[in-house]
Design a protein around this motif. Structure first.
Motif, short mmCIF file in Angstrom:
data_model
loop_
_atom_site.label_atom_id
_atom_site.label_comp_id
_atom_site.label_asym_id
_atom_site.label_seq_id
_atom_site.Cartn_x
_atom_site.Cartn_y
_atom_site.Cartn_z
N ALA A 59 53.08 40.77 43.29
CA ALA A 59 51.87 41.03 42.52
C ALA A 59 51.77 42.52 42.19
N GLU A 64 46.13 41.10 42.00
CA GLU A 64 46.12 40.26 40.80
C GLU A 64 44.85 40.52 39.99
N SER A 266 50.81 36.92 46.41
CA SER A 266 50.36 36.61 45.05
C SER A 266 49.69 35.24 44.90
N GLN A 269 46.25 35.14 46.39
CA GLN A 269 45.28 35.90 45.59
C GLN A 269 44.77 35.05 44.43
N LEU A 270 45.68 34.39 43.76
CA LEU A 270 45.30 33.60 42.59
C LEU A 270 44.42 32.41 42.99
#
Length: 380
Positions: A59, A64, A266, A269-270
């Protein structure tokens, strides 16, 4: 080969001291700061979704953008303060990393940092490792609150930072509007930076409201907020946190953050970015933990442990002076060995031994665990 000691004054924290004992005696762990509840299955589903979509690359070091945007929106809705996702929001590998990074970026050798004790175990080492001097201000007993007149006397030309934490770990004390206004008046016109840990922002009890520094324009201009998703969504093991600060402060923070942490996980986070739309998830935390606080205090009512009632967080302090005259650390070790229950002594959060016989208990655990722990403690 002889290795010279770089940090002579740094000591292992009490958590690492008792961890082997907890394992050896298979003790009920009410000492550490994790939640014993499962997170929402929808959040797990979102993680799986992003994993299967192959979004598993590094990321951006700032975090992000989808998550930074959602955090900025949430913060503006709650505290009427706008943080720009591009320049004023950063995702971190938990609160501990965020604190170390902030101190490393903003405090230099010879500076002084005001710390309110009891304080998080990782706070003072971060100050010392950066060559600064912690200035200890004891919270006023018996209910643990800040004496602002004493703080004023501690401030001098070397004071670079004041670290606050509300709701407070380990005491559960919650800063009020009057506290924030006094702090704001105290630092206005100075070069002092405020480092505000607000991990338990959604866990505030008894009709009180969370007093974020973001609510106070003069404070917000000189403050860096750090917090975590772990305590909010029952995912403490994910170690994903975040930082909010004005661009000038965040620029310095990111200089250190970029070399300290290449990026934070990553797909997780998304998933969190998607899940932040589920507002009821964090809005329901107040009642959830207030009910758990009442449940555990009721369980302990017939014991000799006396509560110092928490105003926020999922921690509860108990005075054990009617149980034992031992020092709190000795008592905590004996509890593990004799009763199979692990708690944290208040001295674990102080640079000197506490004169009070007080321990912190984490009640963010399922009913059956709290019931069994209470039964064992009531035998004392």
């Amino acid at each position: 080969m002889h290795i010279s000691t770089k940090y002579q004054n740094l000591k292992s924290n009490f958590s690492s001291t008792i961890a082997p004992l907890i394992s050896e005696y298979n003790a009920i762990n009410l000492a550490d700061g994790y939640t014993g509840f499962h997170c929402n299955s929808k959040l797990i589903g979102l993680v799986e979704k992003h994993l299967r979509e192959g979004l598993n690359q590094i990321a951006p070091f700032q975090g992000e953008m989808a998550l930074r945007k959602k955090l900025a929106i949430k913060t503006e809705e709650l505290y009427s303060r706008t943080y720009q996702p591009q320049t004023e929001v950063t995702i971190t590998a938990g609160v501990q990393q965020a604190m170390f990074t902030a101190i490393s970026a903003l405090v230099k050798e010879g500076d002084e940092v005001i710390v309110f004790e009891p304080a998080n175990e990782y706070c003072v080492p971060a100050i010392q490792m950066n060559g600064a001097q912690p200035v200890y201000v004891p919270m006023k007993e018996p209910d643990f609150h800040i004496d602002w007149e004493q703080v004023q006397m501690m401030i001098n030309s070397k004071t670079r930072m004041i670290i606050i934490n509300t709701p407070h770990n380990p005491t559960g004390w919650v800063m009020k509007e009057i506290d924030m206004l006094r702090l704001q008046r105290m630092v206005n016109g100075t070069k002092i930076v405020i480092l505000s840990e607000e991990t338990f922002e959604h866990i505030v009890f008894d009709e009180e409201s969370h007093q974020s520094v973001a609510l106070y324009p003069i404070l917000a201009e000189r403050s860096i907020i750090i917090a975590s998703f772990g305590e909010t969504y029952h995912v403490t093991g994910w170690q994903i946190g975040y930082c909010l600060a004005p661009e000038e402060i965040m620029r310095e923070f990111r200089k250190v953050h970029q070399v300290m942490v290449q990026s934070v996980n990553s797909p997780f986070q998304l998933a969190l970015a998607d899940f932040l739309s589920e507002k009821e998830e964090y809005k329901g935390l107040r009642k959830f933990y207030q009910d758990r606080r009442a449940f555990f205090i009721d369980l302990m009512e017939s014991s000799k442990f006396k509560p110092i009632v928490s105003q926020g967080s999922f921690f509860q302090l108990f005075d054990f002076s009617e149980v034992s005259e031992e020092a709190d650390k000795d008592f905590a070790i004996r509890l593990i060995k004799d009763r199979g229950v692990a708690v944290m002594p208040i001295s674990a959060f102080m640079h000197e031994k506490s004169k009070r016989q007080v321990v912190r208990i984490n009640y963010a655990q399922p009913d059956e665990i709290l019931i069994e722990a209470a039964n064992r403690l009531k035998q004392l």
